[in-house]
Design an enzyme around this catalytic site. Structure first.
Site, PDB file in Angstrom:
ATOM      1  N   TYR A 123      62.605  12.187  39.604  1.00  0.00           N
ATOM      2  CA  TYR A 123      62.527  13.257  40.592  1.00  0.00           C
ATOM      3  C   TYR A 123      61.831  12.881  41.904  1.00  0.00           C
ATOM      4  O   TYR A 123      61.878  13.646  42.859  1.00  0.00           O
ATOM      5  CB  TYR A 123      61.865  14.487  39.961  1.00  0.00           C
ATOM      6  CG  TYR A 123      62.759  15.100  38.905  1.00  0.00           C
ATOM      7  CD1 TYR A 123      63.816  15.928  39.258  1.00  0.00           C
ATOM      8  CD2 TYR A 123      62.584  14.801  37.562  1.00  0.00           C
ATOM      9  CE1 TYR A 123      64.663  16.458  38.305  1.00  0.00           C
ATOM     10  CE2 TYR A 123      63.419  15.337  36.596  1.00  0.00           C
ATOM     11  CZ  TYR A 123      64.460  16.161  36.971  1.00  0.00           C
ATOM     12  OH  TYR A 123      65.300  16.679  36.018  1.00  0.00           O
ATOM     13  N   PHE A 412      58.070  24.640  30.542  1.00  0.00           N
ATOM     14  CA  PHE A 412      59.141  25.605  30.737  1.00  0.00           C
ATOM     15  C   PHE A 412      60.465  24.859  30.856  1.00  0.00           C
ATOM     16  O   PHE A 412      61.412  25.311  31.395  1.00  0.00           O
ATOM     17  CB  PHE A 412      58.877  26.482  31.983  1.00  0.00           C
ATOM     18  CG  PHE A 412      58.527  25.700  33.223  1.00  0.00           C
ATOM     19  CD1 PHE A 412      59.533  25.185  34.030  1.00  0.00           C
ATOM     20  CD2 PHE A 412      57.208  25.479  33.576  1.00  0.00           C
ATOM     21  CE1 PHE A 412      59.219  24.463  35.160  1.00  0.00           C
ATOM     22  CE2 PHE A 412      56.884  24.769  34.720  1.00  0.00           C
ATOM     23  CZ  PHE A 412      57.891  24.262  35.510  1.00  0.00           C
TER      24      PHE A 412
END
Length: 412
Positions: A123, A412
């Protein structure tokens, strides 16, 4: 390949989760796991990549509010469930989804995006920096106990049912009191209160069901801990069970100490395994011998500034700061250019300027320092921040640093 990126519809969920499960090696095959994430998924904030009629990529974004330095809760996109089907790797699908997703987040007016990375190397090229780390440990509880803070022995420890409605409500209220005090923590929206107590048998790996203990003073809840126990015996037949810390929150040092003391003293156990705590967790200063804790630190929260001006204006700073930043951001070019950041402990503003730049850095480095856990000076020592005005680096680095380490309490 004809790639079609589109917003997810409820009718697409089975195919979408099928891609996700395949990409993560069957991680979502258990019905209870898939049901949990289906209930939390926000289809209108999720996209799917389709090659003709075949689903080949997934990316979602939860609508969160995250604490930043100064205590403000800032709208934040929680990037999640990102995957590409193994048959369609290296065709630009991930890049296309990241491009579409950041455009969407910007249109929603959310200045930040965050994620937890299955592979951290992925990322950075999209502007994400490691903004918070997490501590893991394997503590030898057979030979030491915590040195208790004053008042810890006055607390009552009570074992309760973690799923009882009144227990869940009390623990969530205490958690909510903790959220503004540490950058990186998330306000829990309706439905998310079920995540910390989600305890399917398929995920226990030989451990017990979840336990919950409350620390109370004069009937008032001051802290709680959720944990499990994995029984074991050594070669000599002596008990060598392991306590698995799931979740711990406390309002004061006495409660922290009392809850750790409780975990250290559980019968038939000799180890405490900690999977995710802040890097400045009180445990490090409660134990008499930190070498017996096998402490490790790893990346936790990856953060991206979607709107540099709005993001830097949303937080407070530890010291007065007035600096012009030259920001590079080829993936989100609306962030590129010079920004004057002016502020201090009471708040800040960040506006475009034509003044001469004083520090030069990419949006990735700015993201890494944003929550106060990574030093701009350390990044400069690695050649990732350039000082253009003598003294600007020290002034800005001091202003960005936080009082406590940022931390993401759950994934999450």
């Amino acid at each position: 390949m004809t790639l079609d990126l589109r917003v997810l519809h409820r009718s697409d969920l089975d195919a979408w989760f099928g891609v996700l499960g395949t990409a993560f090696g069957g991680a979502l095959q258990a019905p209870e796991e898939r049901d949990k994430w289906r209930a939390l998924c926000e289809p209108a904030r999720s996209i799917g990549a389709w090659d003709g009629s075949e689903a080949v990529g997934t990316a979602g974004a939860f609508s969160f509010r995250m604490t930043v330095p100064g205590g403000a809760a800032v709208p934040t996109a929680g990037v999640t469930m990102v995957s590409v089907k193994p048959t369609h790797r290296r065709r630009g699908i991930l890049r296309a989804m990241m491009r579409r997703q950041l455009d969407d987040v910007r249109s929603w007016g959310e200045p930040l995006a965050v994620l937890t990375a299955s592979e951290p190397v992925i990322y950075g090229r999209f502007g994400y920096g490691v903004a918070a780390e997490q501590l893991t440990a394997r503590v030898d509880t057979a030979v030491m106990r915590p040195v208790l803070p004053q008042g810890a022995d006055a607390l009552r420890i009570r074992l309760v049912d973690p799923l009882a409605p009144e227990v869940r409500r009390a623990c969530e209220e205490l958690y909510a009191r903790r959220v503004p005090l540490r950058p990186g923590m998330l306000e829990r929206r309706p439905g998310w209160e079920r995540v910390p107590v989600h305890d399917p048998e398929s995920s226990r790996e030989g451990a017990s069901p979840m336990y919950c203990a409350l620390a109370e003073r004069d009937g008032e809840l001051r802290g709680y801990v959720r944990y499990a126990v994995r029984p074991d015996w050594d070669a000599a037949g002596s008990p060598a069970g392991e306590v698995l810390l799931r979740d711990l929150e406390a309002l004061d040092p006495a409660a922290h100490g009392a809850l750790y003391d409780y975990l250290f003293g559980l019968d038939l156990t000799s180890r405490l395994r900690i999977g995710n705590r802040p890097v400045d967790d009180p445990l490090l200063h409660l134990v008499p011998d930190v070498r017996r804790c096998e402490v490790r630190v790893r990346d936790g929260l990856h953060l991206r500034l979607v709107d540099v001006g709005a993001a830097l204006s949303a937080r407070a700073y530890a010291a007065p700061v007035d600096v012009v930043l030259e920001v590079s951001d080829p993936f989100c070019p609306w962030n590129e250019g010079r920004w004057r950041l002016s502020g201090g402990p009471g708040g800040a503003s960040c506006e475009r300027t034509r003044d001469e730049a004083e520090l030069a850095l990419s949006v990735r480095e700015l993201a890494a320092a944003f929550l106060g856990g990574t030093s701009l000076s350390a990044l400069a020592a690695a050649g990732r921040v350039r000082e253009l005005r003598p003294g600007a680096l020290t002034e800005t680095a001091v202003a960005f640093r936080g009082e406590v380490a940022p931390w993401l309490p759950h994934g999450f």
